[in-house]
Design a protein around this motif. Structure first.
Motif, short mmCIF file in Angstrom:
data_model
loop_
_atom_site.label_atom_id
_atom_site.label_comp_id
_atom_site.label_asym_id
_atom_site.label_seq_id
_atom_site.Cartn_x
_atom_site.Cartn_y
_atom_site.Cartn_z
N SER A 200 0.83 -1.21 0.00
CA SER A 200 0.00 0.00 0.00
C SER A 200 0.86 1.26 0.00
N MET A 201 1.92 1.27 0.82
CA MET A 201 2.81 2.44 0.88
C MET A 201 3.53 2.66 -0.44
N ILE A 202 3.98 1.57 -1.06
CA ILE A 202 4.70 1.71 -2.33
C ILE A 202 3.77 2.28 -3.40
N ARG A 203 2.55 1.84 -3.44
CA ARG A 203 1.60 2.38 -4.41
C ARG A 203 1.30 3.85 -4.13
N THR A 204 1.29 4.21 -2.86
CA THR A 204 1.12 5.63 -2.51
C THR A 204 2.31 6.45 -3.00
N LEU A 205 3.53 5.95 -2.75
CA LEU A 205 4.73 6.68 -3.16
C LEU A 205 4.82 6.81 -4.67
N ARG A 206 4.31 5.83 -5.39
CA ARG A 206 4.35 5.86 -6.85
C ARG A 206 3.12 6.53 -7.43
N THR B 157 8.39 7.02 3.67
CA THR B 157 9.62 6.27 3.43
C THR B 157 10.37 6.00 4.74
N GLY B 158 10.16 6.85 5.74
CA GLY B 158 10.89 6.70 7.00
C GLY B 158 12.05 7.66 7.09
N PHE B 159 12.00 8.70 6.29
CA PHE B 159 13.08 9.68 6.25
C PHE B 159 13.31 10.33 7.61
N ASN B 160 12.23 10.48 8.39
CA ASN B 160 12.34 11.17 9.68
C ASN B 160 12.22 10.22 10.88
N ILE C 243 16.08 -0.38 1.54
CA ILE C 243 16.47 0.18 2.84
C ILE C 243 17.74 1.01 2.70
N ASN C 244 18.73 0.47 1.99
CA ASN C 244 19.98 1.21 1.78
C ASN C 244 19.76 2.49 1.00
N LEU C 245 18.85 2.45 0.04
CA LEU C 245 18.56 3.65 -0.75
C LEU C 245 17.95 4.74 0.13
N ILE C 246 17.02 4.35 1.01
CA ILE C 246 16.41 5.32 1.93
C ILE C 246 17.46 5.87 2.89
#
Length: 618
Positions: free
Chosen positions: A196-202, A427-430, A475-478
């Motif tokens: 669901s999150m990936i579809r939101t991000l895309r 994404t978990g940036f924060n 994970i590494n990309l984030i």
């Protein structure tokens, strides 16, 4: 993205010496003065220090030193007594000491590391060469390693892997790989959330997004979440008279399970959108300035008796009246007032105009407004500031409004802002920032599963339909995006952000670089800054938008290889001017530059709908 790495390395080539010297570190220095008792003054980078040496050294000569001890006195040992003109022998000697083969490539890398003048210990040097030598693309690894050293990042495989992924993999591709492994399967609850999150991000349609958002709101509210309760209260969905317990009691009378909110989807969406529009575009210090002014206003109101006449304002303590006027003038000078004006009612704007005129004429004792008008102004401002949200509340607001956006009419600008904020949040940036804030407050950290990164980490440890290599790559990309996003020094800030390009229809990720001087909050001063967008669009292909802001006057240059570019964006110029004016800026110029090699322009980036994209960003 090699040009970005190269640009970052160039920017950091003058990195200052670390304030913390440690035993075992190796650092290049120059003897600038000889003292008695084997003491010398050595220039290490941008810092001169007094040290004890064990060899006879020549004034004016450069050496490679190893730090033998720091306390009680700094003790240095020259690794080689050769002078600067024989530094290649120093580098060869150093390579032998750390067990690395002496050859042309290794000598070149050692020289580049030493020239950065960043102290490294033997372990870090060994690790650095190991990372480069084990790479299948050594030129790229060398540039990345030098970037890490210059930024004083830990020389660790995990940091190297994260940054390497950030500069070689597109978000869109990494997200697509995870989505493909989850699509068309019966999934666990965690994997469903990941998909669901990936579809939101895309920016893909999710027919269940609104249902999931409302379920999340009702669940948190039923569990007693103060953040959710006060968010809905500030959105006027919950009556101001209620406490959390009294609201839950009333709610449970009609719905004992408390599994469905007592509001319609549209009402929630409209109320949350209005709350978003009420958020003031201010920094922490600007908010503090207004709060000080409001505190003084409230004190004036309490002292200003309604009888016998409005002229009693002149009888108030002069110090309070002066502080009120001085703070208001500060708000005008710093353009704080201009930024909050669009959020004010017409009657409040009229009052503010009177107040500004009065503050500029200190010799006038009687104000051009009555106590009744002053009281109404204070009440209005208290109501407006009562709707301002904390960072955690803002995060929840964006997540909910993003999922419910189909039920409310949202402007293009707000859609863009919500999508970008959703990307950062989901994404978990924060994640680490919120964890640090919780620890500062003394709260017990709770295992978070509200971001894509946290869910992927859980999936990698507990089992998932996402392959471990695929999950680790994302994970590494984030992590790499987080590590590379922020560069700080005493006067300026540099911020580099990367987003999936799908939501713009871009063919590749969107890159945005910002740099500028610091304001009082330690953030980029929005009155003076430089922003660049690197876009790869479906029709215009590689495009760079260069945006310079000086005294809130904006100059925009768009780089593209198509000669007809200027004709395409000219019809949008008036819209851009209006958008900038609403945000408190002024358009100085808007130009196009035709180029054959967009990617070689210094500090560039890539996005969709060139002019529209600039307008939305502003």
């Amino acid at each position: 993205m090699n040009h970005i790495i190269n640009g970052l390395t160039r920017l950091s080539s003058q990195a200052p010496l670390s304030a913390e010297l440690k035993s075992g570190q190796l650092v290049k220095g120059k003897v600038i003065q000889s003292l008695q008792d084997n003491k010398v003054v050595v220039n290490l980078g941008k810092k001169s220090v007094e040290a004890i040496v064990t060899q006879s050294l020549m004034k004016g000569s450069s050496y490679l030193f190893q730090i033998e001890q720091v306390e009680p006195s700094l003790l240095l040992r020259a690794v080689s007594r050769s002078e600067a003109r024989r530094e290649q022998l120093d580098h060869a000697s150093l390579l032998k000491q750390i067990g690395v083969k002496v050859n042309k490539d290794n000598l070149s890398l050692m020289k580049a590391i030493v020239n950065l003048k960043v102290p490294l210990n033997k372990k870090d040097l060994v690790q650095a060469f190991s990372l480069v030598q084990s790479s299948s693309n050594q030129p790229f690894s060398r540039d990345l390693l030098l970037h890490m050293v210059s930024r004083k990042m830990p020389i660790q495989p995990s940091v190297y892997a994260a940054l390497s992924m950030k500069y070689t993999v597109e978000y869109s591709q990494a997200l697509s790989d995870v989505e493909q492994q989850l699509s068309g399967k019966s999934l666990s609850y965690s994997d469903e959330k990941i998909l669901s999150m990936i579809r939101t991000l895309r920016a893909e349609p999710n027919p269940y997004a609104d249902r999931d958002a409302l379920n999340r709101l009702s669940s948190k509210l039923a569990q007693g979440s103060q953040v959710t309760f006060h968010l809905l209260k500030k959105a006027t969905l919950i009556d101001n008279k209620h406490t959390l317990s009294s609201f839950q009691e009333e709610w449970s009378q009609n719905n004992p399970a408390m599994d469905t909110l007592p509001f319609s989807k549209r009402r929630v969406a409209v109320s949350l959108h209005q709350l978003l529009l009420n958020q003031l575009p201010l920094t922490a210090s600007e908010n503090q300035t207004i709060k000080q002014w409001m505190n003084t206003s409230e004190k004036i109101l309490s002292l200003w008796a309604p009888q016998p006449s409005d002229s009693d304002f002149s009888m108030l303590p002069r110090q309070i009246r002066s502080h009120w006027s001085e703070t208001l003038r500060k708000m005008v000078d710093q353009k704080i007032l201009a930024r909050i004006t669009p959020h004010l009612q017409e009657s409040t704007k009229v009052f503010m105009d009177k107040a500004v005129t009065f503050s500029d004429q200190s010799q006038i004792e009687k104000p051009p407004f009555t106590r009744t008008e002053f009281s109404s102004f204070v009440a209005t401002m208290q109501k407006l500031f009562g709707k301002q949200l904390s960072m955690e509340q803002q995060k929840f607001l964006v997540e909910s409004l993003h999922a419910l956006s189909q039920h409310v009419s949202v402007s293009d600008k707000d859609k863009m802002w919500i999508q970008l904020k959703a990307i950062v949040n989901e994404t978990g940036f924060n994640d680490e920032h919120f964890l640090a804030r919780a620890l500062e407050k003394g709260d017990v950290p709770v295992q978070s599963e509200s971001s894509l990164k946290s869910l992927l980490i859980k999936a990698a440890n507990e089992g998932s339909d996402v392959k471990t290599d695929t999950a680790n790559r994302l994970i590494n990309l984030i992590n790499g995006s987080q590590i590379a996003s922020y560069q700080d020094n005493p006067q300026t800030l540099q911020i580099a952000l990367q987003f999936p390009g799908d939501f713009l229809g871009a063919l590749k990720d969107v890159h945005m670089n910002m740099e500028g001087r610091k304001n009082e909050d330690g953030q980029i001063d929005s009155d003076y800054c430089h922003v660049m967008f690197y876009l790869h669009l479906s029709q215009l292909e590689e495009t760079v938008i260069d945006l310079q802001i000086v005294e809130r006057r904006v100059s925009v240059v768009i780089y593209n290889e198509k000669p007809e570019l200027e004709k395409l964006f000219k019809p949008y110029q008036q819209k851009l001017e209006i958008g900038l004016e609403k945000a408190g800026y002024e358009l100085n110029s808007l130009k196009a530059r035709v180029t054959k090699e967009v990617s070689k322009i210094p500090d560039s980036n890539i996005n969709e709908e060139g002019i529209e994209g600039v307008d939305l960003r502003i």
